[in-house]
Design a protein around this motif. Structure first.
Motif, PDB file in Angstrom:
ATOM      1  N   PHE B  27       0.838  -1.189   0.000  1.00 16.02           N
ATOM      2  CA  PHE B  27       0.000   0.000   0.000  1.00 16.02           C
ATOM      3  C   PHE B  27       0.880   1.250   0.000  1.00 16.02           C
ATOM      4  CE2 PHE B  27      -2.515   3.234   2.273  1.00 16.02           C
ATOM      5  CZ  PHE B  27      -3.563   3.348   1.368  1.00 16.02           C
ATOM      6  N   PHE B  28       1.923   1.239   0.843  1.00 23.28           N
ATOM      7  CA  PHE B  28       2.816   2.400   0.876  1.00 23.28           C
ATOM      8  C   PHE B  28       3.575   2.540  -0.435  1.00 23.28           C
ATOM      9  CE2 PHE B  28       2.654   1.855   5.667  1.00 23.28           C
ATOM     10  CZ  PHE B  28       1.768   2.911   5.808  1.00 23.28           C
ATOM     11  N   LEU B  30       2.441   1.764  -3.284  1.00 24.05           N
ATOM     12  CA  LEU B  30       1.464   2.331  -4.213  1.00 24.05           C
ATOM     13  C   LEU B  30       1.432   3.848  -4.075  1.00 24.05           C
ATOM     14  CD1 LEU B  30      -0.883   1.920  -6.228  1.00 24.05           C
ATOM     15  CD2 LEU B  30      -2.388   1.601  -4.273  1.00 24.05           C
ATOM     16  N   ILE B  31       1.362   4.307  -2.828  1.00 23.16           N
ATOM     17  CA  ILE B  31       1.314   5.750  -2.593  1.00 23.16           C
ATOM     18  C   ILE B  31       2.614   6.408  -3.064  1.00 23.16           C
ATOM     19  CG2 ILE B  31       1.296   7.498  -0.762  1.00 23.16           C
ATOM     20  CD1 ILE B  31      -0.749   5.711   0.668  1.00 23.16           C
ATOM     21  N   LEU B  32       3.727   5.755  -2.758  1.00 22.94           N
ATOM     22  CA  LEU B  32       5.030   6.283  -3.164  1.00 22.94           C
ATOM     23  C   LEU B  32       5.099   6.442  -4.682  1.00 22.94           C
ATOM     24  CD1 LEU B  32       7.867   7.011  -1.960  1.00 22.94           C
ATOM     25  CD2 LEU B  32       8.567   4.727  -2.728  1.00 22.94           C
ATOM     26  N   ILE B  34       2.654   6.815  -6.784  1.00 23.51           N
ATOM     27  CA  ILE B  34       1.794   7.922  -7.203  1.00 23.51           C
ATOM     28  C   ILE B  34       2.509   9.255  -6.976  1.00 23.51           C
ATOM     29  CG2 ILE B  34      -0.352   9.156  -6.692  1.00 23.51           C
ATOM     30  CD1 ILE B  34      -1.605   6.405  -6.055  1.00 23.51           C
ATOM     31  N   VAL B  35       3.147   9.369  -5.803  1.00 29.98           N
ATOM     32  CA  VAL B  35       3.873  10.606  -5.490  1.00 29.98           C
ATOM     33  C   VAL B  35       4.988  10.841  -6.507  1.00 29.98           C
ATOM     34  CG1 VAL B  35       5.415  11.709  -3.815  1.00 29.98           C
ATOM     35  CG2 VAL B  35       3.321  10.576  -3.033  1.00 29.98           C
ATOM     36  N   GLU B  38       3.583  12.114  -9.631  1.00 30.82           N
ATOM     37  CA  GLU B  38       3.107  13.478  -9.421  1.00 30.82           C
ATOM     38  C   GLU B  38       4.298  14.459  -9.497  1.00 30.82           C
ATOM     39  OE1 GLU B  38      -0.439  14.067  -8.745  1.00 30.82           O
ATOM     40  OE2 GLU B  38       0.420  15.888  -9.567  1.00 30.82           O
ATOM     41  N   LEU B  53      -2.598  12.947 -10.400  1.00 35.16           N
ATOM     42  CA  LEU B  53      -3.685  12.433  -9.570  1.00 35.16           C
ATOM     43  C   LEU B  53      -4.841  13.419  -9.478  1.00 35.16           C
ATOM     44  CD1 LEU B  53      -4.483  10.088  -7.695  1.00 35.16           C
ATOM     45  CD2 LEU B  53      -3.416  11.351  -5.823  1.00 35.16           C
ATOM     46  N   VAL B 316      -1.033  -1.147  -8.257  1.00 35.85           N
ATOM     47  CA  VAL B 316       0.333  -0.694  -8.548  1.00 35.85           C
ATOM     48  C   VAL B 316       0.610  -0.837 -10.041  1.00 35.85           C
ATOM     49  CG1 VAL B 316       2.782  -1.231  -8.222  1.00 35.85           C
ATOM     50  CG2 VAL B 316       1.250  -1.199  -6.251  1.00 35.85           C
ATOM     51  N   VAL B 319      -1.325   1.779 -11.989  1.00 37.49           N
ATOM     52  CA  VAL B 319      -0.791   3.123 -11.784  1.00 37.49           C
ATOM     53  C   VAL B 319       0.516   3.300 -12.563  1.00 37.49           C
ATOM     54  CG1 VAL B 319       0.308   4.619 -10.065  1.00 37.49           C
ATOM     55  CG2 VAL B 319      -1.910   3.580  -9.584  1.00 37.49           C
TER      56      VAL B 319
END
Ligand SMILES: Nc1ncnc2c1ncn2[C@@H]1O[C@H](COP(=O)(O)OP(=O)(O)OP(=O)(O)O)[C@@H](O)[C@H]1O
Ligand SMILES: [Mg+2]
Lengths: 257, 360
Positions: B27-28, B30-32, B34-35, B38, B53, B316, B319
């Motif tokens: 999950f982290f 995935l966020i990483l 995306i960041v 971005e 995003l 993931v 994305v």
């Protein structure tokens, strides 16, 4: 009704050209604890694998609880009442303690769902804790996977597995190999619990002190044959070693090995 | 009495030292990721501050770039359905390479039973069978598709369980057989024009709903049923499972059947969404499905992984794919980068395992 729980006659197993087990005649009475000793490769584990249906014997007969048996697999043997701790621990590393204890005999609900029936985690966890407490096995967290446990704890789980379920015969193949002093004592306690409960046991061990402490009778294997059958009171460590190494052979087995 | 909740024999159990679930790592990650996209979008000179995003141009009611999110999740859903099955196969200690071609073959076959008679008042130009096969109730093509999947899965599973052919080889053979079936079915011609009912199965966001629904169902099955427990047990230690009396062979057949039925279902949704079936459908899907599972923490050595992990792995995957397009990476570089990521995920799994070995 005889008091014999297990009897083998002429039990033989060949792996291709390897005669791992030849003509084993063996008797175990109800409530009796018997040790099997012998050097590495003497055929002890092979003997166990034939009795428990893990492998199919080359020839010979096995009588268990008064009936001629031909177990197709270990589940048959277990359903007939034989609990076994195999030398290669039959544990699933990625599962936790209750999962392993109940591997192959999970407590389930809604059994009409067939393979998709639901696991009763709560009942299994409670039975696990009760079983482990009864056998005084120390596990810090039973919801941890087995993988992260010490060799001794893993062994204890495998042994607690046989002790948790009532059975007509328990077989342990080198249960204390690689165990610490404390864990060995625990396993020996489990064995004593079985003795008090009147459950017969076959214990394979290389540990002379343990054998002399725990069992009633000692059967010695050498190069695939039984070479001695000794009552504990009538023998001692040196005597047994003589049979194991081949310096001596039991009178009734002369010419066998 | 000891800590009656978890421990025995008077040993203390430290709640704080409980192992961190692997799903959180993904999950982290995935966020990483995306960041990272971005930030790339803000810094790359040719991007003129579009956001990856967020809705930077005020096109939507929400702050998110809904169009992009919808595309990501839609792209991921159909392969995601396949990866739910692949996850189970890998957890059981196997691998399934045949799912992509199975999508092609199943789509061709299913579509042949889902055709409508009249297209804009004219006879269906792509008709495969006679008039009896037109405008059948949708349950018939769906049933045919699932039965075909079950059949292929049963062959895969039986070969692997009873003749002990390595899963890689058995399903590689099935890979070619299925691609062959797909091409032989109409000698390469596409099959099109389904009934309205059939077209409704995969329209709009339907693939996403199917994916989420099936993910929930199989999450539950893997965690709470005998089938799930034994799938993990077999993948973890097949000999132990056998010695404990589990019918390993029969179970494996069931696992491969379920996996192939899920792939066949993905074919139904895909052909319904596209309103057509082509023999080349599902190219690379088997690899992408395996990649989603592996990125999601399903261990290729068996015994470990989860549906939640695979769903996150699918996200993931989606994305990354969408991010590559967003930063305008050429398609062939995308393939290479995807390959590198898959290798990276497997290496990570190995490292994780070796660390676990060291600890014990
Ligand atoms: N599957 C097999 N194929 C061929 N030979 C085998 C097989 N299993 C065992 N053997 C051989 O049979 C003989 C007896 O092996 P067994 O495992 O019964 O020994 P053991 O008495 O249990 O020894 P240990 O004390 O080392 O456990 C050995 O020589 C072994 O190499
Ligand atoms: Mg042995």
């Amino acid at each position: 009704m005889s008091d014999i729980i297990l009897e083998t006659k002429g039990l033989t197993k060949h792996y291709g050209g390897v005669h791992a087990l030849t003509d084993a005649d063996f008797v175990l009475r109800k409530g009796e604890h018997v040790a099997i000793m012998g050097d590495n490769g003497a055929g002890k584990s092979t003997f166990v694998r034939q009795i428990t249906g893990v492998e199919q014997r080359t020839s010979g007969t096995i009588t268990f609880d008064g009936k001629d048996v031909h177990f197709a697999g270990p589940i048959d043997a277990r359903e007939a009442g034989i609990e076994t701790v195999f030398q290669t621990l039959a544990l699933a590393d990625d599962l936790d303690v209750p999962d392993n204890l109940f591997l192959g005999r999970e407590i389930t609900r809604f059994n009409w769902l067939g393979p998709f029936r639901l696991l009763d985690y709560k009942a299994m966890r409670e039975a696990t804790i009760a079983g482990l407490e009864r056998t005084a096995v120390k596990i810090p967290n039973i919801n941890n996977t087995i993988q992260n446990m010490s060799g001794g704890q893993r062994q204890c789980v495998a042994i607690a597995r046989t002790a948790t379920f009532a059975s007509k015969l328990t077989i342990m193949d080198e249960p204390t190999a690689a165990l610490g002093v404390q864990e060995t004592a625990q396993v020996e306690n489990i064995v004593r619990t079985l003795k008090e409960a009147g459950e017969p046991l076959i214990l394979i061990s290389h540990n002379m002190r343990q054998v002399m402490d725990l069992v009633d009778r000692i059967v010695v294997f050498r190069r695939g044959r039984i070479v001695a059958n000794l009552k504990k009171e009538e023998t001692d460590g040196q005597d047994i070693v003589a049979y194991i190494t081949g310096a001596k052979t039991g009178a009734e087995y002369e010419g066998a090995a | 009495m000891a800590d009656t909740k978890h421990g025995t024999g008077g040993l203390k159990f430290d709640e704080k030292k409980r192992t961190w679930p692997n799903e959180l790592n993904i999950f982290f990650a995935l966020i990483l990721i995306i960041v990272v996209f971005e930030v790339l979008g803000q810094t790359l000179p040719y991007m003129n501050d579009q956001s990856f995003l967020f809705d930077s141009r005020g096109r939507f009611d929400s702050i998110f770039n809904e169009a992009r999110l919808r595309i990501i999740i839609l792209q991921v859903s159909i392969i995601g359905i396949i990866s739910l099955g692949v996850t189970q196969v890998i957890i059981s200690g196997g691998i399934d390479l045949s799912s992509g071609p199975l999508v092609g073959a199943a789509a061709m076959i299913v579509m042949s039973f889902a055709q409508t008679e009249l297209v804009n008042g004219n006879p269906n130009p792509k008709a495969v069978f006679g008039t009896w096969a037109f405008d059948l109730p949708i349950l018939i093509p769906v049933f045919v598709g699932l039965a075909f999947g079950a059949f292929i899965g049963a062959i895969n599973g039986s070969l692997i369980a009873y003749t002990r052919i390595p899963p890689f080889i058995a399903t590689l053979g099935m890979f070619l057989i299925c691609r062959g079936i797909a091409q032989a079915w109409t000698r390469g011609k596409p099959v099109s024009f389904p009934t309205e009912g059939y077209a409704a199965l995969g329209t709009g966001m339907m693939p996403v709903y199917w994916f989420i629904g099936l993910a929930i169902v199989f999450h539950f099955i893997l965690k709470y049923t005998l089938y799930g427990k034994r799938t993990y047990a077999i993948g973890s230690n097949e000999d132990a499972a056998r010695m404990s009396g589990i019918n390993v062979q029969r179970h494996k057949v069931l696992v491969y059947m379920i996996a192939s039925m899920l792939a066949a279902f993905a074919a139904i949704i895909l052909s319904s969404k596209n309103l057509t079936a082509q023999s080349g459908m599902g190219i690379f899907y088997e690899l992408y499905a395996i990649a989603m599972a592996v990125i999601g923490g399903v261990s290729l050595t068996g015994g470990r992984g989860s549906i939640i992990g695979t769903v996150l792995g699918a996200m993931v995957f989606g994305v990354i794919q969408s991010g590559f397009t967003y930063i305008k990476l050429d398609a062939f570089y995308q393939l290479m980068a995807m390959g590198a990521i898959i290798i990276g995920a497997v290496v990570l799994d190995k490292v994780r395992q070796e660390r676990a070995m060291l600890r014990s």
